[in-house]
Design an enzyme around this catalytic site. Structure first.
Site, PDB file in Angstrom:
ATOM      1  N   HIS A   1      -1.263  -8.467   1.892  1.00 17.84           N
ATOM      2  CA  HIS A   1      -0.989  -7.024   1.865  1.00 17.84           C
ATOM      3  C   HIS A   1      -2.314  -6.270   1.743  1.00 17.84           C
ATOM      4  CE1 HIS A   1       0.710  -3.271  -0.310  1.00 17.84           C
ATOM      5  NE2 HIS A   1       0.836  -3.114   0.987  1.00 17.84           N
TER       6      HIS A   1
ATOM      7  N   CYS B   1      -0.106  -6.915  -7.752  1.00 18.05           N
ATOM      8  CA  CYS B   1      -0.465  -5.553  -7.331  1.00 18.05           C
ATOM      9  C   CYS B   1       0.747  -4.756  -6.853  1.00 18.05           C
ATOM     10  CB  CYS B   1      -1.544  -5.617  -6.260  1.00 18.05           C
ATOM     11  SG  CYS B   1      -3.132  -6.132  -6.959  1.00 18.05           S
ATOM     12  N   HIS B   2       1.533  -5.335  -5.944  1.00 21.06           N
ATOM     13  CA  HIS B   2       2.703  -4.604  -5.427  1.00 21.06           C
ATOM     14  C   HIS B   2       3.917  -5.516  -5.302  1.00 21.06           C
ATOM     15  CE1 HIS B   2      -1.108  -3.041  -3.688  1.00 21.06           C
ATOM     16  NE2 HIS B   2      -0.685  -1.938  -4.270  1.00 21.06           N
ATOM     17  N   GLY B   3       3.875  -6.670  -5.949  1.00 18.32           N
ATOM     18  CA  GLY B   3       5.075  -7.491  -6.072  1.00 18.32           C
ATOM     19  C   GLY B   3       5.438  -8.395  -4.916  1.00 18.32           C
TER      20      GLY B   3
END
Ligand code: FES
Length: 141
Positions: free
Chosen positions: A86, A105-107
């Site tokens: 990502h 960070c964003h799963g």
């Protein structure tokens, strides 16, 4: 080109080692039979990214567990660039819903073959060029 040689003799089943190659973390994991089995039991149709992303194989190779691993007879070994596809965070091992890696960070979650399974990351974690020099020595790059 800079390559690194790594002694993996201390990486017993269920253990991991992180080394640096070209400034990037390389995750070297000696997977358990359960981890290999879970990845093998996953249908390709369930994968978000069906491409192996393995620099040692053709660029269109499918993301089977075998194609993600070090290959026939060495399927316990998973060697990959430990960077979330990502935005480049470093995922945490033995974490997440699929038993592989979790990116804090964003799963994004990755399975036991390092394949993206949920979250915003678009691609499987990349497999760098590498070779086994012996059963206990690998060369990355
Ligand atoms: Fe890993 Fe965003 S960088 S989920």
């Amino acid at each position: 080109a800079a390559s690194v040689e790594v002694d993996i003799s201390s990486v017993t089943e269920g253990m991991s080692l992180t080394v640096k190659w070209r400034g990037k973390p390389i995750f070297i994991r000696n997977r358990t039979p359960k981890e290999v089995g879970d990845a093998k039991d996953t249908a390709l149709s369930a994968l978000k990214d069906p491409i192996a992303r393995n620099a040692n194989l053709a660029s269109d190779a499918q993301a089977t567990d075998l194609a993600r691993s070090a290959g026939e007879g060495k399927e316990n070994w998973l060697i990959m660039i430990g960077i979330c596809t990502h935005l480049g965070c470093i995922p945490l091992g033995e974490s997440g819903e699929f038993g592989g890696w979790f990116c804090p960070c964003h799963g994004s979650t990755y399975d036991t073959a390092g394949r993206i399974r949920s979250g915003p990351a678009p691609e499987n974690m990349f497999i760098p060029p590498y070779a086994f020099l012996s059963d206990t020595q690998i060369k990355i790059g």
